[in-house]
Design a protein around this motif. Structure first.
Motif, PDB file in Angstrom:
ATOM      1  N   PHE A 291      46.924 -24.915  58.299  1.00 48.49           N
ATOM      2  CA  PHE A 291      46.234 -25.586  57.187  1.00 48.49           C
ATOM      3  C   PHE A 291      46.948 -26.878  56.801  1.00 48.49           C
ATOM      4  O   PHE A 291      48.171 -26.902  56.690  1.00 48.49           O
TER       5      PHE A 291
ATOM      6  N   ARG B 177      44.583 -26.958  51.401  1.00 51.19           N
ATOM      7  CA  ARG B 177      43.922 -25.665  51.194  1.00 51.19           C
ATOM      8  C   ARG B 177      43.614 -25.424  49.738  1.00 51.19           C
ATOM      9  O   ARG B 177      44.515 -25.323  48.909  1.00 51.19           O
TER      10      ARG B 177
ATOM     11  N   ALA C 151      38.911 -27.273  52.205  1.00 45.99           N
ATOM     12  CA  ALA C 151      40.148 -27.145  52.984  1.00 45.99           C
ATOM     13  C   ALA C 151      40.080 -28.008  54.225  1.00 45.99           C
ATOM     14  O   ALA C 151      39.006 -28.403  54.680  1.00 45.99           O
TER      15      ALA C 151
END
Lengths: 44, 249
Positions: free
Chosen positions: B9, B12, B17
């Protein structure tokens, strides 16, 4: 068919031969009332 | 496709995201994107029964607005497709009817946002309606799309080639998305999308990293990004299994 007079706000029934006119005040503008039935609409 | 892949990620949040996926083919990356848009079932209003509508809008217009209100989607297994949940709304003017005025018969299915305006009612106007929400897929109607902004870009690797020659003016070099710099992932928004801000006086080379894609996913609030991606991948798996079984027959 149920209508409402736009001037005196009374409920008016119009008949086929009487023409479009409020029997109480003589006004010629009548508004069609929304039906009281529940209306189902699809979202498509 | 190789079985080895990696997810990381970059940003997020619940509804928004950005993540990097390495080791997937462009076809598979696009498959995930398409599944997020069209193949994850979400709840949305499908039928509206108007008891009273004295607002200035037609029933059909209001029904379309109600249909586009995002609803939270229950966990997998709680509902099957075509199951219905009833919601009702009763607002009298002068007031604005908001999505938050919808009262649901099921705690799991609620408006995702309470502040979506539906109609402004003047004095004496009233909206009373009952609606059925169903679980359906985005490919049937856009109101069932859980992922509202789903896209991906190649991860770009930036390497410094040389110093800029003396007296040569540096030109701006715009890139968008996420760059990889010495193994570090940097969103381009950090340097205003201009490589000349990050590498002043340097000549740089930009190349796409093969089989590495940066996804940007935003949901309508039906569920979290994590849930959307997981369900999308599950739907691909289910279809692949179905195909495998069909071929073996």
């Amino acid at each position: 068919m149920s209508y409402k007079c736009s001037r005196c706000k009374r409920d008016v029934q119009i008949d086929e031969y009487g023409g479009v006119r409020c029997p109480y005040c003589g006004h010629r503008v009548l508004l069609k009332e929304r039906s009281r039935d529940v209306k189902e609409v699809g979202v498509n | 496709m190789t079985a080895e892949y990696d997810v990381e990620f970059v940003e997020r949040e619940d509804r928004d995201a950005r993540f990097l996926v390495r080791g997937v083919t462009p076809a598979f990356a696009n498959g995930i994107r398409r599944a997020m848009v069209a193949d994850v079932p979400t709840m949305a209003i499908d039928t509206v029964r108007f008891v009273e509508n004295s607002s200035v809008m037609f029933d059909e217009q209001l029904a379309l607005r109600l249909g586009l209100v995002p609803l939270t989607t229950p966990p997998e297994g709680e509902f099957v497709e075509d199951d219905t949940v009833t919601l009702s709304i009763d607002v009298e003017g002068p007031a604005t009817a908001y999505s938050g005025d919808l009262v649901s018969s099921d705690d799991l299915v609620q408006p995702a946002d309470d502040n979506v305006p539906i109609i402004e009612l003047k004095d004496g106007q009233r909206l009373e309606a009952e609606a059925d929400a169903v679980l359906e897929r985005g490919k049937n109607h856009a109101k069932h799309q859980g992922g509202v902004a789903v896209g991906y870009r190649h991860l770009q690797r930036v390497s410094v080639v040389d110093d800029l020659p003396e007296f040569e003016e540096q030109e701006s070099q715009i890139v968008r998305g996420v760059i990889e710099d010495d193994g570090e992932l940097v969103p381009t928004s950090e340097f205003d999308h201009d490589l000349s801000n990050r590498y002043p006086g340097k000549q740089v080379e930009v190349e796409d990293v093969p089989n590495a894609f940066v996804f940007r996913v935003e949901t309508d609030g039906s569920f979290t990004v994590e849930e959307l991606v997981t369900r999308a991948v599950d739907s691909i798996e289910a279809r692949a299994t179905e195909l495998e079984d069909a071929v073996q027959l």
